[in-house]
Design a protein around this motif. Structure first.
Motif, mmCIF file in Angstrom:
data_model
loop_
_atom_site.group_PDB
_atom_site.id
_atom_site.type_symbol
_atom_site.label_atom_id
_atom_site.label_comp_id
_atom_site.label_asym_id
_atom_site.label_seq_id
_atom_site.Cartn_x
_atom_site.Cartn_y
_atom_site.Cartn_z
ATOM 1 N N THR A 56 0.833 -1.202 0.000
ATOM 2 C CA THR A 56 0.000 0.000 0.000
ATOM 3 C C THR A 56 0.868 1.253 0.000
ATOM 4 O O THR A 56 0.718 2.113 -0.856
ATOM 5 N N THR A 57 1.785 1.373 0.965
ATOM 6 C CA THR A 57 2.637 2.559 1.067
ATOM 7 C C THR A 57 3.530 2.696 -0.166
ATOM 8 O O THR A 57 4.224 1.749 -0.546
ATOM 9 N N SER A 58 3.504 3.860 -0.788
ATOM 10 C CA SER A 58 4.328 4.093 -1.974
ATOM 11 C C SER A 58 4.710 5.558 -2.076
ATOM 12 O O SER A 58 3.834 6.430 -2.115
ATOM 13 N N VAL A 59 6.012 5.813 -2.098
ATOM 14 C CA VAL A 59 6.559 7.140 -2.364
ATOM 15 C C VAL A 59 7.541 7.013 -3.509
ATOM 16 O O VAL A 59 8.444 6.175 -3.464
ATOM 17 N N THR A 60 7.352 7.792 -4.546
ATOM 18 C CA THR A 60 8.295 7.849 -5.660
ATOM 19 C C THR A 60 8.668 9.297 -5.877
ATOM 20 O O THR A 60 7.779 10.139 -6.056
ATOM 21 N N HIS A 61 9.963 9.610 -5.869
ATOM 22 C CA HIS A 61 10.369 11.003 -6.021
ATOM 23 C C HIS A 61 11.403 11.140 -7.124
ATOM 24 O O HIS A 61 12.416 10.439 -7.135
ATOM 25 N N CYS A 62 11.125 12.048 -8.050
ATOM 26 C CA CYS A 62 12.030 12.326 -9.166
ATOM 27 C C CYS A 62 12.573 13.747 -9.044
ATOM 28 O O CYS A 62 12.086 14.545 -8.253
ATOM 29 N N ASN A 63 13.581 14.056 -9.863
ATOM 30 C CA ASN A 63 14.076 15.427 -9.880
ATOM 31 C C ASN A 63 13.238 16.249 -10.857
ATOM 32 O O ASN A 63 12.268 15.758 -11.449
ATOM 33 N N GLU A 64 13.620 17.519 -11.049
ATOM 34 C CA GLU A 64 12.818 18.406 -11.868
ATOM 35 C C GLU A 64 12.812 18.010 -13.337
ATOM 36 O O GLU A 64 11.931 18.430 -14.099
ATOM 37 N N MET A 65 13.779 17.195 -13.749
ATOM 38 C CA MET A 65 13.811 16.713 -15.125
ATOM 39 C C MET A 65 13.069 15.399 -15.289
ATOM 40 O O MET A 65 12.999 14.845 -16.390
ATOM 41 N N GLY A 66 12.533 14.870 -14.199
ATOM 42 C CA GLY A 66 11.777 13.632 -14.265
ATOM 43 C C GLY A 66 12.598 12.381 -14.040
ATOM 44 O O GLY A 66 12.081 11.265 -14.172
ATOM 45 N N ASN A 67 13.885 12.510 -13.691
ATOM 46 C CA ASN A 67 14.732 11.345 -13.435
ATOM 47 C C ASN A 67 14.507 10.833 -12.017
ATOM 48 O O ASN A 67 14.499 11.606 -11.061
ATOM 49 N N LEU A 68 14.358 9.521 -11.884
ATOM 50 C CA LEU A 68 14.109 8.916 -10.578
ATOM 51 C C LEU A 68 15.261 9.179 -9.617
ATOM 52 O O LEU A 68 16.431 8.968 -9.948
ATOM 53 N N LEU A 69 14.929 9.632 -8.410
ATOM 54 C CA LEU A 69 15.912 9.816 -7.352
ATOM 55 C C LEU A 69 15.837 8.689 -6.326
ATOM 56 O O LEU A 69 16.826 8.033 -6.038
ATOM 57 N N PHE A 70 14.645 8.458 -5.752
ATOM 58 C CA PHE A 70 14.495 7.415 -4.740
ATOM 59 C C PHE A 70 13.026 7.043 -4.630
ATOM 60 O O PHE A 70 12.141 7.757 -5.120
ATOM 61 N N TYR A 71 12.777 5.918 -3.995
ATOM 62 C CA TYR A 71 11.403 5.511 -3.715
ATOM 63 C C TYR A 71 11.383 4.669 -2.452
ATOM 64 O O TYR A 71 12.423 4.168 -1.996
ATOM 65 N N SER A 72 10.198 4.526 -1.856
ATOM 66 C CA SER A 72 10.089 3.821 -0.584
ATOM 67 C C SER A 72 8.744 3.130 -0.473
ATOM 68 O O SER A 72 7.724 3.634 -0.960
ATOM 69 N N ASN A 73 8.759 1.973 0.194
ATOM 70 C CA ASN A 73 7.514 1.263 0.531
ATOM 71 C C ASN A 73 7.225 1.326 2.027
ATOM 72 O O ASN A 73 6.403 0.583 2.537
ATOM 73 N N GLY A 74 7.919 2.237 2.714
ATOM 74 C CA GLY A 74 7.705 2.411 4.138
ATOM 75 C C GLY A 74 8.608 1.579 5.021
ATOM 76 O O GLY A 74 8.702 1.819 6.226
ATOM 77 N N ILE A 75 9.302 0.592 4.435
ATOM 78 C CA ILE A 75 10.222 -0.255 5.192
ATOM 79 C C ILE A 75 11.670 0.105 4.873
ATOM 80 O O ILE A 75 12.524 0.135 5.746
ATOM 81 N N TYR A 76 11.941 0.373 3.582
ATOM 82 C CA TYR A 76 13.268 0.870 3.234
ATOM 83 C C TYR A 76 13.164 1.796 2.027
ATOM 84 O O TYR A 76 12.127 1.882 1.361
ATOM 85 N N ILE A 77 14.256 2.514 1.790
ATOM 86 C CA ILE A 77 14.355 3.475 0.698
ATOM 87 C C ILE A 77 15.280 2.894 -0.352
ATOM 88 O O ILE A 77 16.378 2.426 -0.036
ATOM 89 N N ALA A 78 14.857 2.910 -1.600
ATOM 90 C CA ALA A 78 15.672 2.405 -2.706
ATOM 91 C C ALA A 78 16.167 3.559 -3.560
ATOM 92 O O ALA A 78 15.527 4.616 -3.643
#
Length: 469
Positions: A56-78
């Motif tokens: 259920t938990t989902s965080v996806t964060h990109c930079n201003e150009m749309g390139n993936l920086l990191f994401y998380s499912n609440g247990i760890y950050i990738a």
């Protein structure tokens, strides 16, 4: 005398346009990773295998150009290579987080907020279930520095306890401050009517207020969100019903509470605003309700715009009911289900009232199964509130990402009569946005020649472009 903040943006790129354009979902038991991206302006759905999984938990964060920086499912950050980020494991330590392999089964249990004026740093707010009764006892935050590990990032401070109290789990959201730079982060207590409000500014995270409003809340699966313009806040779950507030982006204060009792047999639910902030949707298991926020009597506008059509995916008992909702960059609202299924629902025209909003059930076919996941994205694109008396912006100038530190100069600052902006670049197209002390703005497209200076004439309430030197 006026203090000035200038924002220069390259005409080829809109600031922040790619931050929330990637949605990461899916789980290995359901066939692997799933991505939805909106880089072209419309959704693109495809399979994307990876080790990290989402329930259920989902965080996806990109930079201003749309390139993936990191994401998380609440247990760890990738990181962007789909590996656990340095020091990014073991978030929100508890018996529950330790024993869930696919990620947290909690709506909105993580939230990524850029650290203002610290371009490589981010805060991840997160929590979990801390007892058998399903409450949270600690609200955490961790700090991410993307300049480390060769640009893949590292967690430099982890599991910092922001609040130790009895809290509702998950339900983390945020809205931009009226100054267009800082953030209000909001979560709420359990068994009480307390809303915790924190502000994130260039100096870090600071306590702002605990506001008592709207009645006591008790454990339930639900969702919260701010309207895209930040003026309203909504909370829904089947036990506590729908709560709607006005929100002041300047003061960080809630007001005008409205409680709407929704009498159905929902197992879970979600809430989302339309892109124009005038229509509210509640997804309540087998129903989707709509409310017209422009009406003098909002409660009287409740309209059932969808009833679950008994579709299963792939077969019973995996019902494609309605659960969490999220407004997407294409201005459509997407809804997950309360089961692991192979489809998503979509509201095609959420600004439209009644059945014209176009709820399309299980219309988005997925290449793999998605659990109950929907991303938790606040409105990263919201700017300053025009004509607001609230102005905490610093003096100075923000430059495009690809410009050197001395590409632009603004002087004098503070200014009494005339403001000058000089460019040392050749034929650089830019947009100059000038904020005065009461947050009124002037926006002018300019193409600079080398060492050309733009001159602006200042009055108490207005900026007028005068000439180019």
């Amino acid at each position: 005398m006026l203090y000035v903040a200038c924002l220069l943006m390259c005409s080829q790129s809109m600031l922040g346009q790619g931050v929330d354009n990637l949605w990461m979902m899916g789980y290995n038991g359901g066939g692997g990773g799933l991505n939805i991206d909106f880089y072209s302006g419309t959704r693109n759905v495809y399979q994307s295998p990876r080790n990290l999984q989402f329930l259920t938990t989902s965080v996806t964060h990109c930079n201003e150009m749309g390139n993936l920086l990191f994401y998380s499912n609440g247990i760890y950050i990738a990181n962007a290579l789909n590996n656990i980020m340095l020091n990014g494991a073991d978030l929100s330590p508890s018996y529950y987080s330790t024993n869930v392999g696919y990620g947290l089964f909690i709506p909105q249990a993580a939230l990524a907020i850029p650290w203002p004026e610290n371009p490589s740093k981010y805060f991840l707010f997160h929590n979990t279930v801390d007892d058998s009764v399903a409450y949270s006892y600690r609200q955490y935050y961790s700090e991410i520095d993307m300049s480390l590990d060769g640009g893949l990032g590292a967690v430099v401070s982890k599991n910092n306890v922001l609040v130790a109290d009895t809290l509702m789990y998950g339900r983390l959201t945020a809205a931009k401050h009226a100054n267009g730079r800082d953030w209000w982060v909001v979560f709420h207590g359990a068994k009480n009517d307390e809303y915790y409000v924190y502000i994130v500014d260039p100096n870090g995270i600071h306590f702002h207020a605990i506001q008592k409003i709207g009645g006591n809340l008790f454990k339930a699966q639900g969702q919260v969100c701010f309207s895209p313009d930040g003026s309203k806040f909504a909370l829904y779950d089947p036990l506590n019903d729908l709560h709607l507030f006005d929100f002041d982006r300047c003061s960080g204060i809630f007001s005008n509470p409205i409680h709407v009792s929704i009498n159905d047999s929902a197992a879970g639910g979600g809430v989302a605003f339309s892109a124009n902030s005038q229509v509210l949707y509640v997804s309540s298991s087998t129903y989707v309700y709509q409310y017209d926020l422009t009406a003098s009597n909002i409660l009287s506008t409740q309209t059932t715009v969808a009833v679950w059509d008994t579709f299963y995916s792939p077969s019973p008992p995996f019902a494609t009911t309605f659960y969490l909702a999220q407004l997407a960059p294409d201005n459509k609202i997407y809804l997950s289900s309360t089961n692991g299924v192979g489809t998503l629902h979509v509201i095609d025209q959420p600004d439209s009232l009644g059945l014209d909003c176009g709820v399309c059930q299980h219309c988005i076919s997925l290449p793999v199964f998605n659990a109950t996941t929907i991303p938790n994205h606040p409105n990263y694109h919201l700017g300053a509130l025009g004509s607001s008396i609230c102005d905490s912006l610093p003096t100075g100038i923000r430059k495009p990402l690809n410009e050197s530190e001395d590409a632009y100069t603004v002087f004098p600052n503070p200014v009494r009569d005339k403001l000058y902006v000089r460019s040392t670049t050749q034929n650089q197209s830019a947009e100059i946005i000038i904020y005065n002390s009461i947050m009124q703005t002037l926006s002018i497209p300019i193409t600079f020649r080398v060492n050309e200076v733009a001159e602006f004439e200042a009055t108490t309430y207005l900026w007028r472009p005068k000439q180019y030197i």
